[in-house]
Design an enzyme around this catalytic site. Structure first.
Site, PDB file in Angstrom:
ATOM      1  N   LYS A  11      39.416 -25.543  37.780  1.00 25.46           N
ATOM      2  CA  LYS A  11      38.584 -26.465  37.012  1.00 25.46           C
ATOM      3  C   LYS A  11      37.214 -25.837  36.800  1.00 25.46           C
ATOM      4  CE  LYS A  11      39.219 -30.754  35.426  1.00 25.46           C
ATOM      5  NZ  LYS A  11      40.425 -31.137  34.665  1.00 25.46           N
ATOM      6  N   THR A  58      44.469 -29.407  38.332  1.00 29.34           N
ATOM      7  CA  THR A  58      43.032 -29.142  38.168  1.00 29.34           C
ATOM      8  C   THR A  58      42.220 -30.423  38.349  1.00 29.34           C
ATOM      9  OG1 THR A  58      42.997 -29.407  35.750  1.00 29.34           O
ATOM     10  CG2 THR A  58      43.549 -27.230  36.618  1.00 29.34           C
ATOM     11  N   ARG A 177       2.413  -1.353  25.916  1.00 28.98           N
ATOM     12  CA  ARG A 177       3.260  -2.240  25.111  1.00 28.98           C
ATOM     13  C   ARG A 177       3.459  -3.561  25.830  1.00 28.98           C
ATOM     14  NH1 ARG A 177       9.600  -0.229  25.918  1.00 28.98           N
ATOM     15  NH2 ARG A 177       9.537  -0.200  28.205  1.00 28.98           N
ATOM     16  N   GLN A 229      13.904   0.794  33.488  1.00 31.08           N
ATOM     17  CA  GLN A 229      14.794   1.379  34.495  1.00 31.08           C
ATOM     18  C   GLN A 229      14.071   1.568  35.830  1.00 31.08           C
ATOM     19  OE1 GLN A 229      14.647   2.217  31.300  1.00 31.08           O
ATOM     20  NE2 GLN A 229      16.591   3.024  30.525  1.00 31.08           N
ATOM     21  N   HIS A 257      11.865  -7.374  22.431  1.00 37.22           N
ATOM     22  CA  HIS A 257      10.836  -6.602  21.732  1.00 37.22           C
ATOM     23  C   HIS A 257       9.828  -7.489  21.002  1.00 37.22           C
ATOM     24  CE1 HIS A 257      13.176  -3.129  22.703  1.00 37.22           C
ATOM     25  NE2 HIS A 257      14.215  -3.540  21.997  1.00 37.22           N
TER      26      HIS A 257
END
Length: 295
Positions: A11, A58, A177, A229, A257
């Protein structure tokens, strides 16, 4: 000759809301969850021979989710999910594995006239606390915890330069940025041999969630990021250091962005580089950066 390679069922999207009431103080605490429970085991004949005698309906799984929430604590969600998963393999001899996913939706207590309100809350974001538990007969309980949908942004303190440049490259290098992402962070615990082992030291789960959330935001804010990263790797290192029972941690971070808009066509208006103030938020495509860090 075809054969059933794998099968599970159960379920999904079971909405659960529980109120915990402190009779002495009148303070109430609420927890809202979405639960999924899927079962594996000797169920192949229900697929291959129309044999429903091996099927736990279920609807029964849904009812079990509600009853387990009534009879047990739902916080931390790692404990609730482990109790639920262990129930299925204890209750049904032919079920050997139970997968339980719990998504906890965020409700924050209101502050009214400078004081925490005893029973009123507000939704202050779409961030969720997620747990995935797999309870396997004879193999213990695997618990994965995580944070999903924590949206963060910083307007400076992020750079990206020195990357591969070739005939396919149009992206300019930048030393400053905007950095924004929807944090999807997870950590996998060393396998618990029994449900009692999950219960023993259960405070570890809230402690790790609070540490991971704090590490994520502090590192995001303070790191002079050379790349998504490198920043996410630093986060993983710190989560492993914060909780010794965590075996592996991971992040998945979309790079949302915000592009500078060249407005020089309008009366020489400067809005690029050091003069940039107005940006165009982008939908897609976007970068997507993932990593897993283990001990």
């Amino acid at each position: 000759m075809p054969s059933l390679a794998s099968a599970r069922y159960g379920k999904d999207n079971v909405r659960v809301y529980k109120v915990q009431k402190d009779a002495a103080t009148g303070v109430q605490t609420v927890t809202e969850m979405t639960v999924c429970a899927l079962l594996e085991g000797a169920i192949e004949t229900s697929y291959t021979r129309a044999d429903n005698s091996v099927v736990v309906a279920t609807d029964s799984i849904k009812n079990t989710i509600y009853i387990t929430a009534k009879e047990n604590p739902v916080n931390p969600p790692e404990l609730y999910a482990s109790i639920l998963g262990q129930h299925f393999i204890d209750r049904y001899a032919h079920i050997t594995k139970a997968h339980v996913k719990v998504v906890v939706h965020r409700w924050t207590r209101m502050v009214v006239d400078g004081a925490p309100h005893p029973h009123s809350f507000f939704r202050d974001g779409q961030e969720t606390r997620n747990v995935e538990v797999t309870a396997t007969r004879g193999e213990g309980i695997v618990v994965k915890s995580g944070i999903v949908g924590l949206t963060v942004l910083k307007s400076t303190g992020s750079a990206f330069h020195g990357f591969v440049r070739d005939e396919f490259t149009t992206l300019a290098e930048t030393w400053d940025r905007i950095l924004s992402t929807d944090v999807d962070a997870g950590w996998t615990w060393s396998t618990f041999p029994t449900l009692d082992a999950v219960r023993d030291g259960v405070d570890r789960f809230d402690r790790a969630w609070e540490a991971a959330r704090g590490i994520t935001m502090k590192t995001f804010a303070n790191d002079e990021s050379a790349s998504v990263q490198n920043t996410m790797y630093k986060m993983c290192e710190q989560i492993l250091a914060a909780e010794p029972e965590i075996a592996l941690t991971n992040y998945s971070l979309p790079n949302k962005h915000y592009f500078e808009i060249d407005l020089s066509w309008h009366k020489g208006l400067k809005n690029t580089g050091k003069d940039a103030e107005v940006y165009a938020p982008q939908g897609g495509p976007n970068g997507l950066i993932k990593c897993e860090v283990s001990r």
